[in-house]
Write a protein that holds these residues in place. Structure first.
Motif, PDB file in Angstrom:
ATOM      1  N   TRP A 111       0.831  -1.045  -0.029  1.00  0.00           N
ATOM      2  CA  TRP A 111       0.060   0.303   0.184  1.00  0.00           C
ATOM      3  C   TRP A 111       0.809   1.288  -0.099  1.00  0.00           C
ATOM      4  O   TRP A 111       0.475   2.013  -0.719  1.00  0.00           O
TER       5      TRP A 111
ATOM      6  N   CYS B  49       0.215   2.399  -3.832  1.00  0.00           N
ATOM      7  CA  CYS B  49      -1.443   2.572  -3.755  1.00  0.00           C
ATOM      8  C   CYS B  49      -1.437   4.224  -3.645  1.00  0.00           C
ATOM      9  O   CYS B  49      -1.116   4.927  -2.390  1.00  0.00           O
ATOM     10  N   GLY B  50      -2.307   4.766  -4.259  1.00  0.00           N
ATOM     11  CA  GLY B  50      -2.535   6.123  -4.236  1.00  0.00           C
ATOM     12  C   GLY B  50      -1.458   7.194  -4.726  1.00  0.00           C
ATOM     13  O   GLY B  50      -1.667   8.304  -4.588  1.00  0.00           O
TER      14      GLY B  50
ATOM     15  N   ARG C  53      -6.856  -5.538  -2.327  1.00  0.00           N
ATOM     16  CA  ARG C  53      -6.825  -4.359  -2.953  1.00  0.00           C
ATOM     17  C   ARG C  53      -7.920  -4.246  -4.164  1.00  0.00           C
ATOM     18  O   ARG C  53      -8.437  -3.137  -4.332  1.00  0.00           O
TER      19      ARG C  53
ATOM     20  N   ARG D  15     -11.109  -1.600  -4.742  1.00  0.00           N
ATOM     21  CA  ARG D  15     -11.339  -0.651  -6.012  1.00  0.00           C
ATOM     22  C   ARG D  15      -9.880   0.115  -6.180  1.00  0.00           C
ATOM     23  O   ARG D  15     -10.186   1.427  -6.763  1.00  0.00           O
ATOM     24  N   ASP D  16      -8.807  -0.579  -6.236  1.00  0.00           N
ATOM     25  CA  ASP D  16      -7.512   0.075  -6.166  1.00  0.00           C
ATOM     26  C   ASP D  16      -7.147   0.401  -7.828  1.00  0.00           C
ATOM     27  O   ASP D  16      -7.247  -0.545  -8.569  1.00  0.00           O
TER      28      ASP D  16
ATOM     29  N   ASP E 130      -4.420   1.440  -8.810  1.00  0.00           N
ATOM     30  CA  ASP E 130      -3.061   1.337  -8.999  1.00  0.00           C
ATOM     31  C   ASP E 130      -2.756  -0.048  -9.823  1.00  0.00           C
ATOM     32  O   ASP E 130      -1.641  -0.257 -10.422  1.00  0.00           O
TER      33      ASP E 130
END
Length: 416
Positions: free
Chosen positions: A18, A22-23, A81, A85-86, A88
């Motif tokens: 993460w 992620c993000g 993940r 609804r990731d 990435d």
């Protein structure tokens, strides 16, 4: 304590993944596509990603996000993940048993018709079937694998055609005649059962994957062979805790005459036990009954496109590049990973790496799929809990128990 430790390891791995990606905001330059796939040690996947980045002419950059080598941990990390609804996750290196679950959950996108045809053309039927669900292609077949029978040519004059013959030969050899197989309560045990069941003419579920099959005669025949192996003096004393690597190492030690395992054992023996490799033969997985032939479960990696990717069109292009002939050759040469393109098995370079290419291709052509259902993970757990350890199987009793356990698993949601 072991359960708690496992949960801590999974949580830490999730946190690392993460925080690592992620993000994150989109970088400057071409769009960055991330390919979530297990850490492949030879560097073949990294080189394929580099090649596809170069071939894109600046349309995208492809970067690997390493997953653990353990398939269960891979799935758990991805499921968490994807369920969130990731955005990435652009590309996924998918175990062949995940297709139905990921498709049904809406975590991957089906291939557009024209592109789907292009990645099906020239592929072996077994790997293509592993990427299909409800008549649509959900992933591109990349690498494949299946088990063969490996044996000592200095102890076995002719490889056995059936399981009964193999066990009888092994017992007659005595010392040095052990059979190496996967008997621990994990996915390898499900592979063993599904392969024996299919070779006996049965299946776990019906053709639609909606109802339990497990017809009595083939089920009891498969269970009787598993019990015979577990009871045999030729089985390894560690059978109940044996996985693929345990069997490989045991065979390389010189104590065994037979091994049921994947093709990676060949380059391993050449590198780690050349004296064993010189006396190592291969044959098709043994049949259940004379003249019936064997059907063996298929493994491998397919490439799916994440449903929440920011760049799905580019991701499909990148996936098509990754599974191209050029990169399948690379995966064979560097990683020893069998290709899904049928014609490559006639190629001189591939045949030099895989001298068993004809047997491998023939096995893959009529390979059996593990039950194509979104709840396959639950079904696999039910098989393992019912049939472990092999020496305690009662074919009559456990044929009934197995039907009940699989029916319960089929009724669950199955998604983490």
């Amino acid at each position: 304590m072991p359960v708690q430790s496992a949960r801590i390891r999974v949580a830490l791995a999730c946190l690392v993944l993460w925080l690592s990606s992620c993000g994150q905001a989109e970088p400057d330059g071409p769009p960055l596509l991330r390919w979530y796939v297990f850490k492949e040690q030879s560097g073949a996947f990294e080189e394929a990603a580099r090649r596809c980045t170069a071939a894109s002419d600046g349309r995208y950059r492809l970067e690997l996000a390493d997953l653990p080598t353990d398939a269960d941990l891979q799935r758990e990390l991805l499921v968490r993940r994807l369920a969130a609804r990731d955005v990435d996750i652009d590309l996924i290196g998918m175990d062949v048993i995940w297709t139905a679950e990921f498709a049904e959950a809406g975590w991957i996108i089906p291939w557009p018709a024209e592109q789907a045809q292009s990645v099906r053309d020239g592929r072996i039927a077994g790997p293509v079937a592993s990427a299909m669900y409800r008549g649509r292609l959900w992933a591109a077949p990349f690498t494949t694998n299946t088990q063969l029978l490996w044996y000592r040519t200095d102890r076995v004059a002719t490889p056995p055609a059936t399981w009964d013959a193999m066990i009888e030969q092994a017992e007659s050899i005595g010392e040095g005649g052990r059979i190496q197989a996967q008997g621990e309560r994990y996915e390898g045990l499900s592979v063993l059962f599904v392969s024996l069941l299919a070779s006996a003419g049965g299946s776990v579920l019906d053709a639609g994957g909606e109802q339990v099959s497990l017809d009595s005669v083939p089920t009891r025949r498969a269970l009787a062979l598993m019990r015979r192996l577990g009871d045999s003096p030729a089985s390894d004393p560690a059978l109940a805790s044996s996985r693929e690597d345990h069997t490989r190492l045991a065979f390389e030690s010189g104590s065994s005459a037979f091994m049921l395992n994947y093709t990676y054992v060949w380059p391993s023996a050449q590198a780690n036990a050349p004296e064993i490799a010189e006396r190592m033969g291969w044959a098709r997985w043994p049949a259940v009954d004379p003249g019936s032939g064997s059907r063996v479960t298929i493994g491998g990696i397919n490439i799916g496109v994440g449903a929440h990717s920011r760049h799905p069109d580019l991701a499909f292009d990148a996936a098509a590049c990754l599974v191209s002939e050029r990169n399948q050759r690379l995966a064979v040469r560097l990683g020893g990973l069998p290709p899904t393109i049928a014609a490559l098995y006639d190629d001189a370079e591939i045949r030099a790496i895989f001298p068993f290419a004809d047997i491998l291709r023939d096995t893959l052509v009529d390979a059996v799929q593990r039950p194509p259902t979104p709840v396959y993970s639950d079904i696999s757990i039910a098989i393992g809990r019912t049939l472990h350890p092999l020496r305690e199987i009662d074919p009559e009793r456990d044929a009934v128990r197995l039907r009940e356990a699989v029916a319960r698993a089929l009724g669950s949601e199955g998604l983490l």
